[in-house]
Design a protein around this motif. Sequence first.
Motif, PDB file in Angstrom:
ATOM      1  N   ILE A 235     -49.641 -10.361 -46.127  1.00  0.00           N
ATOM      2  CA  ILE A 235     -50.845 -10.485 -46.959  1.00  0.00           C
ATOM      3  C   ILE A 235     -52.095 -10.395 -46.093  1.00  0.00           C
ATOM      4  N   ILE A 236     -52.017 -10.824 -44.830  1.00  0.00           N
ATOM      5  CA  ILE A 236     -53.170 -10.685 -43.934  1.00  0.00           C
ATOM      6  C   ILE A 236     -53.484  -9.198 -43.715  1.00  0.00           C
ATOM      7  N   ARG A 237     -52.448  -8.415 -43.485  1.00  0.00           N
ATOM      8  CA  ARG A 237     -52.676  -6.972 -43.292  1.00  0.00           C
ATOM      9  C   ARG A 237     -53.311  -6.358 -44.549  1.00  0.00           C
ATOM     10  N   GLU A 238     -52.833  -6.772 -45.689  1.00  0.00           N
ATOM     11  CA  GLU A 238     -53.401  -6.253 -46.934  1.00  0.00           C
ATOM     12  C   GLU A 238     -54.854  -6.692 -47.099  1.00  0.00           C
ATOM     13  N   GLU A 239     -55.142  -7.941 -46.764  1.00  0.00           N
ATOM     14  CA  GLU A 239     -56.508  -8.453 -46.900  1.00  0.00           C
ATOM     15  C   GLU A 239     -57.465  -7.702 -45.991  1.00  0.00           C
ATOM     16  N   LEU A 240     -57.053  -7.434 -44.766  1.00  0.00           N
ATOM     17  CA  LEU A 240     -57.904  -6.692 -43.827  1.00  0.00           C
ATOM     18  C   LEU A 240     -58.211  -5.294 -44.351  1.00  0.00           C
ATOM     19  N   SER A 241     -57.267  -4.686 -45.017  1.00  0.00           N
ATOM     20  CA  SER A 241     -57.475  -3.331 -45.527  1.00  0.00           C
ATOM     21  C   SER A 241     -58.492  -3.292 -46.654  1.00  0.00           C
ATOM     22  N   HIS A 242     -58.737  -4.432 -47.307  1.00  0.00           N
ATOM     23  CA  HIS A 242     -59.693  -4.492 -48.410  1.00  0.00           C
ATOM     24  C   HIS A 242     -61.096  -4.896 -47.961  1.00  0.00           C
ATOM     25  N   MET A 243     -61.239  -5.332 -46.720  1.00  0.00           N
ATOM     26  CA  MET A 243     -62.523  -5.806 -46.225  1.00  0.00           C
ATOM     27  C   MET A 243     -63.424  -4.648 -45.805  1.00  0.00           C
ATOM     28  N   GLY A 244     -64.713  -4.954 -45.734  1.00  0.00           N
ATOM     29  CA  GLY A 244     -65.624  -4.024 -45.104  1.00  0.00           C
ATOM     30  C   GLY A 244     -65.361  -3.962 -43.616  1.00  0.00           C
ATOM     31  N   ASP A 245     -65.853  -2.914 -42.963  1.00  0.00           N
ATOM     32  CA  ASP A 245     -65.578  -2.729 -41.530  1.00  0.00           C
ATOM     33  C   ASP A 245     -66.053  -3.915 -40.694  1.00  0.00           C
ATOM     34  N   LYS A 246     -67.260  -4.418 -40.978  1.00  0.00           N
ATOM     35  CA  LYS A 246     -67.799  -5.520 -40.179  1.00  0.00           C
ATOM     36  C   LYS A 246     -66.964  -6.776 -40.354  1.00  0.00           C
ATOM     37  N   GLU A 247     -66.604  -7.089 -41.597  1.00  0.00           N
ATOM     38  CA  GLU A 247     -65.821  -8.297 -41.854  1.00  0.00           C
ATOM     39  C   GLU A 247     -64.426  -8.169 -41.240  1.00  0.00           C
ATOM     40  N   ALA A 248     -63.859  -6.964 -41.281  1.00  0.00           N
ATOM     41  CA  ALA A 248     -62.545  -6.753 -40.675  1.00  0.00           C
ATOM     42  C   ALA A 248     -62.619  -6.931 -39.160  1.00  0.00           C
ATOM     43  N   ASP A 249     -63.692  -6.441 -38.542  1.00  0.00           N
ATOM     44  CA  ASP A 249     -63.851  -6.599 -37.088  1.00  0.00           C
ATOM     45  C   ASP A 249     -63.987  -8.072 -36.713  1.00  0.00           C
TER      46      ASP A 249
END
Length: 468
Positions: free
Chosen positions: A436-450
């Motif tokens: 679910i963490i991998r899925e959540e990262l894929s839905h974030m904006g680039d800055k939030e994912a970084d």
Amino acid sequence: MLKRVSTSRDSSWLDPSRIDDVLTQRRSGDSGHVREVLAKARALRGLDYEDVAVLAPVTDFSLIEEMFATARTVKEAIYGHRVVFFAPLYVSNICANECSYCAFRKSNDALVRHALTQEQIAAETEVLVRQGHKRVLLVAGESNPGGLRYVLDSIATIYSVKRDNGEIRRVNVNVAPLDVESFCAVKEAGIGTYQCFQETYDRNVYAQVHLRGKKADFDWRVSVMDRAMEAGIDDVGIGVLFGLADWRFEILALMQHIAHLEDLFGVGCHTISVPRLEPAHGSTVASAPPNPVSDGDFKKIVAILRMAVPYTGLIMTTRETAQMRRETYALGVSQISAGSRTNPGGYAAEEQFNASQFQLGDHRTLDEVVGDIASMGYMPSFCTACYRLGRTGKDFMDLAKPGLIKKKCEPNSVGTFVEYLLDYASPETQRIGEKIIREELSHMGDKEADVSERIMRAIRKGKRDVFC
């Protein structure tokens, strides 16, 4: 400059005659009007008193489905997939009140009474820390042997417990109404949210179920948040006990209460809780609610409140069954308890005595609930960053209303979940959680994912309590 109340017992803002009038006028639900209200909700502008009155009487199945779909849209726009965890920590069940629906009532001689020592509170806290909890809700009956000092000492004890990588990072408090001076002391103790429920805003029903004790004073209780916010506690949590009075009346009274706080202090409540009456030892009222709320109406309540106050946390406790809790996550619930005990000493005790406040509906462990939520596609969160960075009250709302708070919450949620997976989770929950963490990262904006990746790297290298 914010206005200040001239009295600590003001209840003039509560207008039951207006509620009765608007409920009478809105008994038939016009589908066009309902859809206008839902369109307003989808714009994330919240709903006013009249809007809620339009939605409350809706019984048409297709319109209810549209309401639920709108609530899901609002929930995901504001909170994303996050669900925040906490645990109640009951330190005392000694109470001087006579509330006919509660096992803690003074006349219940069959209840085993406890006021935990500070050593026992530390032991309870250690159990919760070792489970992985990061925030607790301290709960106490009205008649604590040590008075306010006991509450303040208990808060300090909870914060003092450190075990391995774990600690309680934020204590929220649910205790009986206080005066302004006492609330100032509670704020100085470093609490997060002060929580107190009116139980029912129907003055007549209130008198019927609150028979004796200080809690029988309706005006003292209904004005409690004025005093808390005067003392500088800007995160407050309100709620009603659904099943005592007509739920339609209650949610409109909630709207009046929220409007009052916003008018007076510039910010409304931080959380709303939606408990339903559950059986309590020796209580016929709790076993046979005067105004029972069906499962269908209960889900409507959650959906309406999510649309009405989109930036307010909605709390669902373990009063409800696992299935009901699952069904309400998408409708607006954003905070839940897990692995709860409602009796003092219930976490550390090997044997459970007859000392609980009410009957639980969800008996699963924290890890079971975390794994279940993650498997449904939600992000379990143990975040407390906003409290500690001063993002509370109006400051929180200033970030929440333009949608900026989500940019902080997403990375912090992921970080705290990674902590949980590394330090406390079962292998199966770890497997589900990493997915679910991998899925959540894929839905974030680039800055939030970084930012999330940076926080996760630090935590996986051994750091803890990393947040933005």
